[in-house]
Design a protein around this motif. Structure first.
Motif, PDB file in Angstrom:
ATOM      1  N   ALA A  30       0.831  -1.207   0.000  1.00 28.45           N
ATOM      2  CA  ALA A  30       0.000   0.000   0.000  1.00 28.45           C
ATOM      3  C   ALA A  30       0.865   1.256   0.000  1.00 28.45           C
ATOM      4  O   ALA A  30       0.462   2.304  -0.495  1.00 28.45           O
ATOM      5  CB  ALA A  30      -0.922  -0.008   1.214  1.00 28.45           C
ATOM      6  N   ARG A  31       2.063   1.137   0.527  1.00 23.63           N
ATOM      7  CA  ARG A  31       2.913   2.320   0.572  1.00 23.63           C
ATOM      8  C   ARG A  31       3.913   2.416  -0.567  1.00 23.63           C
ATOM      9  O   ARG A  31       4.252   3.506  -1.015  1.00 23.63           O
ATOM     10  CB  ARG A  31       3.603   2.387   1.941  1.00 23.63           C
ATOM     11  CG  ARG A  31       2.563   2.604   3.043  1.00 23.63           C
ATOM     12  CD  ARG A  31       3.159   2.701   4.399  1.00 23.63           C
ATOM     13  NE  ARG A  31       4.104   3.802   4.515  1.00 23.63           N
ATOM     14  CZ  ARG A  31       4.928   3.946   5.548  1.00 23.63           C
ATOM     15  NH1 ARG A  31       4.922   3.065   6.523  1.00 23.63           N
ATOM     16  NH2 ARG A  31       5.748   4.953   5.598  1.00 23.63           N
ATOM     17  N   THR A  32       4.411   1.264  -1.033  1.00 25.77           N
ATOM     18  CA  THR A  32       5.425   1.351  -2.092  1.00 25.77           C
ATOM     19  C   THR A  32       4.804   1.523  -3.485  1.00 25.77           C
ATOM     20  O   THR A  32       5.376   2.208  -4.325  1.00 25.77           O
ATOM     21  CB  THR A  32       6.329   0.101  -2.133  1.00 25.77           C
ATOM     22  OG1 THR A  32       5.494  -1.043  -2.148  1.00 25.77           O
ATOM     23  CG2 THR A  32       7.246   0.031  -0.951  1.00 25.77           C
ATOM     24  N   ILE A  33       3.668   0.903  -3.719  1.00 32.57           N
ATOM     25  CA  ILE A  33       3.100   0.965  -5.080  1.00 32.57           C
ATOM     26  C   ILE A  33       2.818   2.414  -5.507  1.00 32.57           C
ATOM     27  O   ILE A  33       3.314   2.841  -6.551  1.00 32.57           O
ATOM     28  CB  ILE A  33       1.860   0.040  -5.222  1.00 32.57           C
ATOM     29  CG1 ILE A  33       2.292  -1.422  -5.041  1.00 32.57           C
ATOM     30  CG2 ILE A  33       1.199   0.233  -6.598  1.00 32.57           C
ATOM     31  CD1 ILE A  33       1.151  -2.423  -4.940  1.00 32.57           C
ATOM     32  N   PRO A  34       2.081   3.205  -4.698  1.00 32.87           N
ATOM     33  CA  PRO A  34       1.854   4.595  -5.119  1.00 32.87           C
ATOM     34  C   PRO A  34       3.153   5.369  -5.308  1.00 32.87           C
ATOM     35  O   PRO A  34       3.293   6.156  -6.249  1.00 32.87           O
ATOM     36  CB  PRO A  34       1.046   5.190  -3.960  1.00 32.87           C
ATOM     37  CG  PRO A  34       0.488   4.026  -3.217  1.00 32.87           C
ATOM     38  CD  PRO A  34       1.427   2.898  -3.430  1.00 32.87           C
ATOM     39  N   HIS A  35       4.133   5.099  -4.441  1.00 35.54           N
ATOM     40  CA  HIS A  35       5.410   5.797  -4.578  1.00 35.54           C
ATOM     41  C   HIS A  35       6.051   5.504  -5.917  1.00 35.54           C
ATOM     42  O   HIS A  35       6.463   6.407  -6.645  1.00 35.54           O
ATOM     43  CB  HIS A  35       6.358   5.411  -3.438  1.00 35.54           C
ATOM     44  CG  HIS A  35       7.743   5.968  -3.597  1.00 35.54           C
ATOM     45  ND1 HIS A  35       8.098   7.198  -3.107  1.00 35.54           N
ATOM     46  CD2 HIS A  35       8.841   5.474  -4.231  1.00 35.54           C
ATOM     47  CE1 HIS A  35       9.366   7.437  -3.428  1.00 35.54           C
ATOM     48  NE2 HIS A  35       9.840   6.403  -4.102  1.00 35.54           N
ATOM     49  N   ARG A  41      12.054   9.157  -6.906  1.00 39.96           N
ATOM     50  CA  ARG A  41      12.990   9.117  -5.775  1.00 39.96           C
ATOM     51  C   ARG A  41      13.368   7.679  -5.442  1.00 39.96           C
ATOM     52  O   ARG A  41      12.572   6.750  -5.572  1.00 39.96           O
ATOM     53  CB  ARG A  41      12.347   9.769  -4.547  1.00 39.96           C
ATOM     54  CG  ARG A  41      12.131  11.259  -4.711  1.00 39.96           C
ATOM     55  CD  ARG A  41      11.465  11.829  -3.468  1.00 39.96           C
ATOM     56  NE  ARG A  41      12.354  11.753  -2.316  1.00 39.96           N
ATOM     57  CZ  ARG A  41      11.915  11.933  -1.061  1.00 39.96           C
ATOM     58  NH1 ARG A  41      10.640  12.154  -0.814  1.00 39.96           N
ATOM     59  NH2 ARG A  41      12.764  11.886  -0.065  1.00 39.96           N
ATOM     60  N   ASP A  42      14.598   7.532  -4.987  1.00 35.99           N
ATOM     61  CA  ASP A  42      15.048   6.211  -4.553  1.00 35.99           C
ATOM     62  C   ASP A  42      14.249   5.797  -3.324  1.00 35.99           C
ATOM     63  O   ASP A  42      13.703   6.639  -2.611  1.00 35.99           O
ATOM     64  CB  ASP A  42      16.550   6.245  -4.219  1.00 35.99           C
ATOM     65  CG  ASP A  42      17.408   6.331  -5.483  1.00 35.99           C
ATOM     66  OD1 ASP A  42      16.844   6.131  -6.572  1.00 35.99           O
ATOM     67  OD2 ASP A  42      18.618   6.593  -5.362  1.00 35.99           O
ATOM     68  N   LEU A  43      14.247   4.475  -3.097  1.00 40.20           N
ATOM     69  CA  LEU A  43      13.389   3.980  -2.020  1.00 40.20           C
ATOM     70  C   LEU A  43      14.090   2.908  -1.185  1.00 40.20           C
ATOM     71  O   LEU A  43      14.714   1.996  -1.723  1.00 40.20           O
ATOM     72  CB  LEU A  43      12.123   3.374  -2.634  1.00 40.20           C
ATOM     73  CG  LEU A  43      11.153   2.711  -1.665  1.00 40.20           C
ATOM     74  CD1 LEU A  43      10.350   3.759  -0.905  1.00 40.20           C
ATOM     75  CD2 LEU A  43      10.217   1.776  -2.407  1.00 40.20           C
ATOM     76  N   ILE A  44      13.965   3.047   0.111  1.00 43.59           N
ATOM     77  CA  ILE A  44      14.380   1.959   1.006  1.00 43.59           C
ATOM     78  C   ILE A  44      13.105   1.436   1.640  1.00 43.59           C
ATOM     79  O   ILE A  44      12.364   2.212   2.251  1.00 43.59           O
ATOM     80  CB  ILE A  44      15.303   2.461   2.133  1.00 43.59           C
ATOM     81  CG1 ILE A  44      16.581   3.055   1.541  1.00 43.59           C
ATOM     82  CG2 ILE A  44      15.632   1.341   3.102  1.00 43.59           C
ATOM     83  CD1 ILE A  44      17.507   3.630   2.618  1.00 43.59           C
ATOM     84  N   ALA A  45      12.830   0.160   1.469  1.00 39.85           N
ATOM     85  CA  ALA A  45      11.620  -0.397   2.062  1.00 39.85           C
ATOM     86  C   ALA A  45      12.011  -1.502   3.024  1.00 39.85           C
ATOM     87  O   ALA A  45      12.651  -2.484   2.643  1.00 39.85           O
ATOM     88  CB  ALA A  45      10.706  -0.935   0.972  1.00 39.85           C
ATOM     89  N   LEU A  46      11.647  -1.313   4.266  1.00 41.37           N
ATOM     90  CA  LEU A  46      12.005  -2.292   5.288  1.00 41.37           C
ATOM     91  C   LEU A  46      10.744  -2.986   5.778  1.00 41.37           C
ATOM     92  O   LEU A  46       9.815  -2.339   6.247  1.00 41.37           O
ATOM     93  CB  LEU A  46      12.678  -1.597   6.477  1.00 41.37           C
ATOM     94  CG  LEU A  46      13.961  -0.838   6.170  1.00 41.37           C
ATOM     95  CD1 LEU A  46      14.431  -0.092   7.409  1.00 41.37           C
ATOM     96  CD2 LEU A  46      15.041  -1.799   5.686  1.00 41.37           C
TER      97      LEU A  46
END
Ligand code: ADP
Ligand code: MG
Length: 566
Positions: A30-35, A41-46
């Motif tokens: 839910a948070r990474t898809i819209p981003h 922007r680069d993304l760190i997803a933990l």
């Protein structure tokens, strides 16, 4: 976000995801898809294992793929071949209704020619392990200069496995203005270094709550002496007749040792470690998946690619060196809505490490009591009785024999008959656990008494007394000595007996069979400023009281003699 239709993803992708039974995006999705759909922007997803990270990067990557451009637009790097295949399988399922999107897996241990062929046909998304990916780039078969996004999946694992150099080389061939996405279960200093080097203008998304599976894991620790670890493992297996679990070890050597012992002791077990060929590993994993084996002994790295979800137990034969590994290990049980148990067999020295894990991961351990022989016998007995009650009886097959059997057993009444039948199956067990020791370390004072082994037990494990040319003068203490021994043997399971640390040298007892290997392993090794020498102490058979004194004289002379020669 309540549904995938709100994400703005291609309808065909949402349809495929629906067919897989995904009802709504997981929190990380839910948070990474819209981003990813709206920002460069680069993304760190933990996020923890099992939270749906593959779809979190996979769905947007598919959505953004231009089907008529055959160049590689997305490169996904992951630590193992198994994971690589898993990701491709998942992506292909999400892309089921998309036309002209090619996803290719490149990984070691498999024909490079076939992979080159697949790449030649045009692969918009490439999923690769670092080694093979770098190799293909070197051969100019994989070209990343049109890449728009790089995904580093299980980045923590890739770094733990030492792929830093490969990552450096691969990333150097990608365009400056790509988007870099890093997915990891944990944040570590190594990862931080990678993000500093390769990423800029970073958005960080962290899903704090642990996945449902992990909440269903009970964490239990048993405190036992190092030399009893295997015995404790056996008791765990024996008190859980239906166990389906992984036993984690630190080293290949330990993995092999423990698996061999289990097999010799009649358990359905096998091992998974880096000394096996890929084909052998595949076979072991497949057999374990099919529950052909109940217990798999494995190193962290080798177990990486194993996608088994319904383990009853995860057993840590010793605590892993880093906290993340413990989280990964225990996350393998308690999935699919079932409660799982993660057991750590620890020594009192490891208490601090345990607290550290609790503190940093939010996991709570409960102290367990190592089952006694009696408890195990009871459990096994009732499992047997249960089986007897539920067994299918084939009247037509067994019927003809029964009259004669009844006749033969006429002299036994019901109670006696039960005793006889049960004993047939059970005597071996009772014999083994007759007079079984209590393996729990209760506390220092009490334990010294319990720990004393009976003469029979002492005979079972023969010890050799060794001399080592370091002592208090060189800052040697029992703890460091044990460390030296375990390190030298690459094992934490070897039995260590009495330790006497003297000023310039020391004596210790070690399981006889491990002595030659240890002497070899430690010879010439540097400890503080001594070049180590370990030898069998000739006083082995002498009475304890005089031992230290006599040995001292012996070695004092010996060392003195050597000195004079020089
Ligand atoms: P991770 O990479 O975070 O460890 P995975 O991507 O492997 O997790 O996903 C774990 C499991 O959850 C997979 O079986 C996957 O099919 C399933 N899954 C992923 N997203 C969803 C979702 N939105 N709804 C239901 N199941 C999902
Ligand atoms: Mg994953």
């Amino acid at each position: 976000m309540e549904s995938f239709s709100e994400t703005g993803l291609n309808r065909l992708i949402i349809e495929a995801v629906g067919e897989l039974g995904f009802e709504k995006p997981t929190p990380i999705q839910a948070r990474t898809i819209p981003h990813l759909l709206s920002s460069d922007r680069d993304l760190i997803a933990l996020a923890q294992t099992g939270t749906g990270k593959t779809a979190a990067f996979g769905l947007p990557a598919l959505h953004l793929t231009r089907p008529f451009d055959k160049r590689t637009q997305t490169i996904i790097l992951c630590p193992t071949r198994e994971l690589c295949l898993q990701i491709v399988k998942d992506l292909q399922a999400y892309a089921k209704h998309l036309k002209d999107v090619n996803i290719v897996a490149v990984y070691g241990g498999s024909s490079i020619e076939a992979q080159i062929k697949a790449l030649r046909r045009g692969a918009q998304i490439v999923v690769g392990t670092p080694g093979r990916t770098r190799d293909l780039i070197k051969r100019k078969k994989l070209v990343l200069d049109a890449v728009e996004r790089v995904v580093l999946d299980e980045a923590d694992e890739m770094l733990t496995m030492g792929f830093k150099e490969e990552l450096d080389a691969i990333l150097a061939t990608t365009p400056e203005d790509k988007q870099t996405l890093l997915f990891s279960a944990t944040m570590s200093p190594d990862i931080l270094a990678v993000t500093k080097k390769y990423m800029s203008d970073i958005e960080q998304i962290e899903v704090a709550s642990r996945n449902k599976g992990a909440e269903k894991v009970k964490h239990i620790y048993y405190t036992a002496h190092s030399r009893d670890r295997y015995e404790v493992l056996k008791r765990i297996a024996d008190i859980n007749p239906d166990i389906y679990g992984i036993v984690f070890c630190r080293t290949r050597r330990e993995t092999k040792e423990i698996a061999n012992k289990l097999i010799q002791d009649g358990y359905n077990a096998d091992s998974l470690h880096g000394d096996l060929s890929q084909a052998q590993r595949d076979e072991v994993m497949e057999k374990f998946r099919q529950k052909h084996y109940q217990i798999l002994v494995a190193t962290d790295v080798a177990a990486r690619g194993l996608d088994v979800h319904d383990l009853s137990h995860v057993i840590n034969i010793n605590l892993p060196d880093n906290i993340e590994s413990y989280v990964h290990r225990s996350g393998r049980t308690g999935r699919a809505g079932k409660e799982g148990i993660s057991i750590a067999i620890i020594h009192t020295r490891e208490n601090r490490k345990l607290r550290d894990i609790e503190f940093k991961s939010g996991i709570r351990f409960n102290k367990g009591s190592i089952p006694s022989g009696k408890e195990i016998c009871k459990k096994q007995l009732f499992a047997l009785i249960d089986k007897v009650e539920k067994v299918q009886i084939d009247e037509t097959q067994i019927g003809p024999f029964l009259p004669e059997v009844y006749k033969k057993l006429e002299w036994l009444n019901r109670e006696e008959l039960i005793k006889h039948f049960v004993s047939v199956e059970f005597n071996r067990f009772l014999e083994y656990y007759k007079d079984a020791r209590d393996l729990n370390i209760v506390d220092r004072k009490k334990s010294t008494k319990k720990e004393k082994r009976s003469p029979a037990e002492r005979r079972k494990t023969a010890f050799t007394r060794l001399y080592i040319n370091a002592g208090t003068k060189n800052n040697l203490n029992p703890k460091r000595l044990i460390g030296l021994i375990n390190h030298g043997l690459d094992s934490g399971t070897v039995g260590i007996g009495k330790i006497e640390i003297l000023k310039k040298f020391s004596f210790f007892e070690i399981e006889e069979k491990a002595a030659p290997a240890l002497i070899k392993a430690l010879l010439g090794k540097k400890f503080e400023d001594v070049s180590l020498l370990v030898e069998i102490s000739p006083e082995k058979k002498q009475k304890r009281n005089s031992n230290a004194k006599r040995s001292r004289n012996h070695y004092e002379k010996k060392r003195g003699g050597k000195k004079r020669k020089r």
